[in-house]
Scaffold this motif. Sequence first.
Motif, mmCIF file in Angstrom:
data_model
loop_
_atom_site.group_PDB
_atom_site.id
_atom_site.type_symbol
_atom_site.label_atom_id
_atom_site.label_comp_id
_atom_site.label_asym_id
_atom_site.label_seq_id
_atom_site.Cartn_x
_atom_site.Cartn_y
_atom_site.Cartn_z
ATOM 1 N N LYS A 171 8.282 0.924 15.938
ATOM 2 C CA LYS A 171 7.424 1.957 16.516
ATOM 3 C C LYS A 171 7.044 3.003 15.474
ATOM 4 N N HIS A 172 7.770 3.006 14.356
ATOM 5 C CA HIS A 172 7.528 4.004 13.304
ATOM 6 C C HIS A 172 7.461 3.307 11.944
ATOM 7 N N PRO A 173 6.495 2.415 11.732
ATOM 8 C CA PRO A 173 6.455 1.621 10.503
ATOM 9 C C PRO A 173 6.304 2.445 9.228
ATOM 10 N N GLN A 174 5.480 3.507 9.278
ATOM 11 C CA GLN A 174 5.284 4.303 8.072
ATOM 12 C C GLN A 174 6.548 5.070 7.723
ATOM 13 N N LEU A 175 7.194 5.619 8.723
ATOM 14 C CA LEU A 175 8.439 6.351 8.489
ATOM 15 C C LEU A 175 9.525 5.395 7.998
ATOM 16 N N ALA A 176 9.568 4.201 8.572
ATOM 17 C CA ALA A 176 10.544 3.203 8.134
ATOM 18 C C ALA A 176 10.303 2.816 6.678
ATOM 19 N N ALA A 177 9.025 2.729 6.294
ATOM 20 C CA ALA A 177 8.698 2.413 4.906
ATOM 21 C C ALA A 177 9.148 3.522 3.971
ATOM 22 N N GLU A 178 9.001 4.776 4.394
ATOM 23 C CA GLU A 178 9.469 5.893 3.580
ATOM 24 C C GLU A 178 10.987 5.830 3.383
ATOM 25 N N PRO A 207 0.804 -1.226 0.000
ATOM 26 C CA PRO A 207 0.000 0.000 0.000
ATOM 27 C C PRO A 207 0.838 1.278 0.000
ATOM 28 N N LEU A 208 2.004 1.250 0.657
ATOM 29 C CA LEU A 208 2.847 2.438 0.726
ATOM 30 C C LEU A 208 3.699 2.623 -0.518
ATOM 31 N N ALA A 209 3.994 1.514 -1.223
ATOM 32 C CA ALA A 209 4.831 1.617 -2.419
ATOM 33 C C ALA A 209 4.121 2.364 -3.541
ATOM 34 N N LYS A 210 2.795 2.290 -3.556
ATOM 35 C CA LYS A 210 1.975 3.037 -4.529
ATOM 36 C C LYS A 210 2.403 2.791 -5.974
ATOM 37 N N GLY A 211 2.711 1.550 -6.296
ATOM 38 C CA GLY A 211 3.043 1.187 -7.675
ATOM 39 C C GLY A 211 4.499 1.335 -8.050
ATOM 40 N N THR A 212 5.314 1.923 -7.178
ATOM 41 C CA THR A 212 6.726 2.114 -7.529
ATOM 42 C C THR A 212 7.442 0.775 -7.720
ATOM 43 N N GLN A 213 6.895 -0.290 -7.141
ATOM 44 C CA GLN A 213 7.528 -1.599 -7.289
ATOM 45 C C GLN A 213 7.491 -2.092 -8.736
ATOM 46 N N LYS A 214 6.604 -1.531 -9.546
ATOM 47 C CA LYS A 214 6.483 -1.973 -10.943
ATOM 48 C C LYS A 214 7.719 -1.628 -11.775
ATOM 49 N N ALA A 215 8.527 -0.699 -11.300
ATOM 50 C CA ALA A 215 9.749 -0.343 -12.020
ATOM 51 C C ALA A 215 10.854 -1.371 -11.805
ATOM 52 N N HIS A 216 10.704 -2.201 -10.781
ATOM 53 C CA HIS A 216 11.725 -3.197 -10.450
ATOM 54 C C HIS A 216 11.496 -4.484 -11.237
ATOM 55 N N PHE A 217 12.522 -5.321 -11.317
ATOM 56 C CA PHE A 217 12.406 -6.595 -12.014
ATOM 57 C C PHE A 217 11.243 -7.395 -11.458
ATOM 58 N N ASP A 218 10.437 -7.944 -12.357
ATOM 59 C CA ASP A 218 9.271 -8.721 -11.939
ATOM 60 C C ASP A 218 9.666 -9.883 -11.033
ATOM 61 N N GLY A 219 10.773 -10.534 -11.379
ATOM 62 C CA GLY A 219 11.209 -11.688 -10.603
ATOM 63 C C GLY A 219 11.538 -11.343 -9.168
ATOM 64 N N MET A 220 12.174 -10.192 -8.970
ATOM 65 C CA MET A 220 12.524 -9.775 -7.612
ATOM 66 C C MET A 220 11.274 -9.402 -6.822
ATOM 67 N N VAL A 221 10.326 -8.729 -7.472
ATOM 68 C CA VAL A 221 9.077 -8.352 -6.796
ATOM 69 C C VAL A 221 8.293 -9.608 -6.428
ATOM 70 N N ALA A 222 8.227 -10.564 -7.356
ATOM 71 C CA ALA A 222 7.527 -11.818 -7.079
ATOM 72 C C ALA A 222 8.205 -12.571 -5.936
ATOM 73 N N ASN A 223 9.515 -12.548 -5.921
ATOM 74 C CA ASN A 223 10.284 -13.215 -4.864
ATOM 75 C C ASN A 223 9.962 -12.619 -3.491
ATOM 76 N N ASN A 224 9.694 -11.308 -3.478
ATOM 77 C CA ASN A 224 9.439 -10.605 -2.221
ATOM 78 C C ASN A 224 7.963 -10.538 -1.855
ATOM 79 N N THR A 225 7.135 -11.178 -2.638
ATOM 80 C CA THR A 225 5.697 -11.186 -2.379
ATOM 81 C C THR A 225 5.299 -12.529 -1.785
#
Length: 422
Positions: free
Chosen positions: A311-318, A103-121
């Motif tokens: 304690k700061h998950p959203q900030l860590a995600a940023e 939800p926080l990536a907002k589609g930015t993951q689509k720029a990365h290799f499909d295989g790596m994204v699939a591996n991390n899903t």
Amino acid sequence: MLHPSRCGAAAALVLCSLTAEAASLKVSCSGLGQELELCRSAAGAWARKTGNEVEIVSTPNDGTERLALYQQVLSARSDKIDVFQIDVVWPGLLAAHLADLGPLAKGTQKAHFDGMVANNTVDGKLVAMPWFTNAGLLFYRRDLLEKHGQKVPVTWDELKASATKIQAAERAAGNDKMWGYVWQGRAYEGLSCNALEWVASFNGGTVVDSSGKVTVNNPKAATALQTAASWVGTISPKAVLNYGEEESRGVFQAGHAVFMRNWPYAWSLGQGADSPVKGKIGVAVLPKGGADGRHAATLGGESLAVSKYSKHPQLAAELVLYMTSAEVQKQRALKASYNPTIGALYKDADITAANPFMADLYETFTNAVARPATVTGARYNQVSNEFWNAAHDTLSGRAQAPAALKKLDGALNRFGRGGRWK
């Protein structure tokens, strides 16, 4: 501890608004090669932009030791580390403790290799953002091959013949420390990577196939391991059985080896101003297991994940999204030869000028052989441990490959319960 200035510039206010007051985050980074320095640099840049603080937690270089530390911290539901640098085979092992970044990536993951994204899903959740990708490569002394009239080897037999010839000639000329080939032979995850490359290059499979069937007990896999065992004490020092990435790089970079198997990070270090082999290194695909074999490189790489217990998950995600961005990945490629996970960067002129092999071996990186981590899930660590021990027993002469693989087959089938790994 990185102590940035508080947000004052208008451009920083948007990021600062994520938290009412400055927070302190802890990020784990490997100390392998230049990773620690580059991790600290990127985290520090983000901290200065946002007015927060980031502390870098250095972890063991050895992947097995690092995973054990992570499992200890996460199992305790500790908030002592907010962001984890994780290996490509760990998402399935650690997913239960990691935040969903989708939800926080907002589609930015689509720029990365499909295989790596699939591996991390895992179970539909993006538990880590790709940071850099890897594949095993063959580094060679271009000057020595030219001097002795040798070509870049296409098969393992060619590598052994070339390494034997050059090693003997260089020793006769006074370099008694010269070895033909160095690699990672210690009983750890790095050996699993090397052994998978050997087995796959002989068309011996991937230990466990995508359906969960254990396939490693076969004649081609046995030939692969016995071939590697023949190098120990001939073209490779017996000490290679205790080598990790940095030990093998140290020998090669000191000018004491003709060939080396390692990851791309070794390129920039070998080209450093203080490197004895600067300007003398070539990079190629790893050899095939004979004329009917294939070039095989184990998929490697690292990602960044956020702990569920932060304690700061959203900030860590940023922070994670910044550190895995195209801007930071380009800096890492230029400074330390870390392969981007964003395909567009392989067309970047600055990157290809600094790392010519990245464009030349693009297919090697995008079609690398994956370890059987996804199919074996939480049991992968046991699988790899048994595999590297079987390989190490063969390399050290404690067992012949057929017997080692038969024993491995039995152990893996017990773990996998006939293919029902999960």
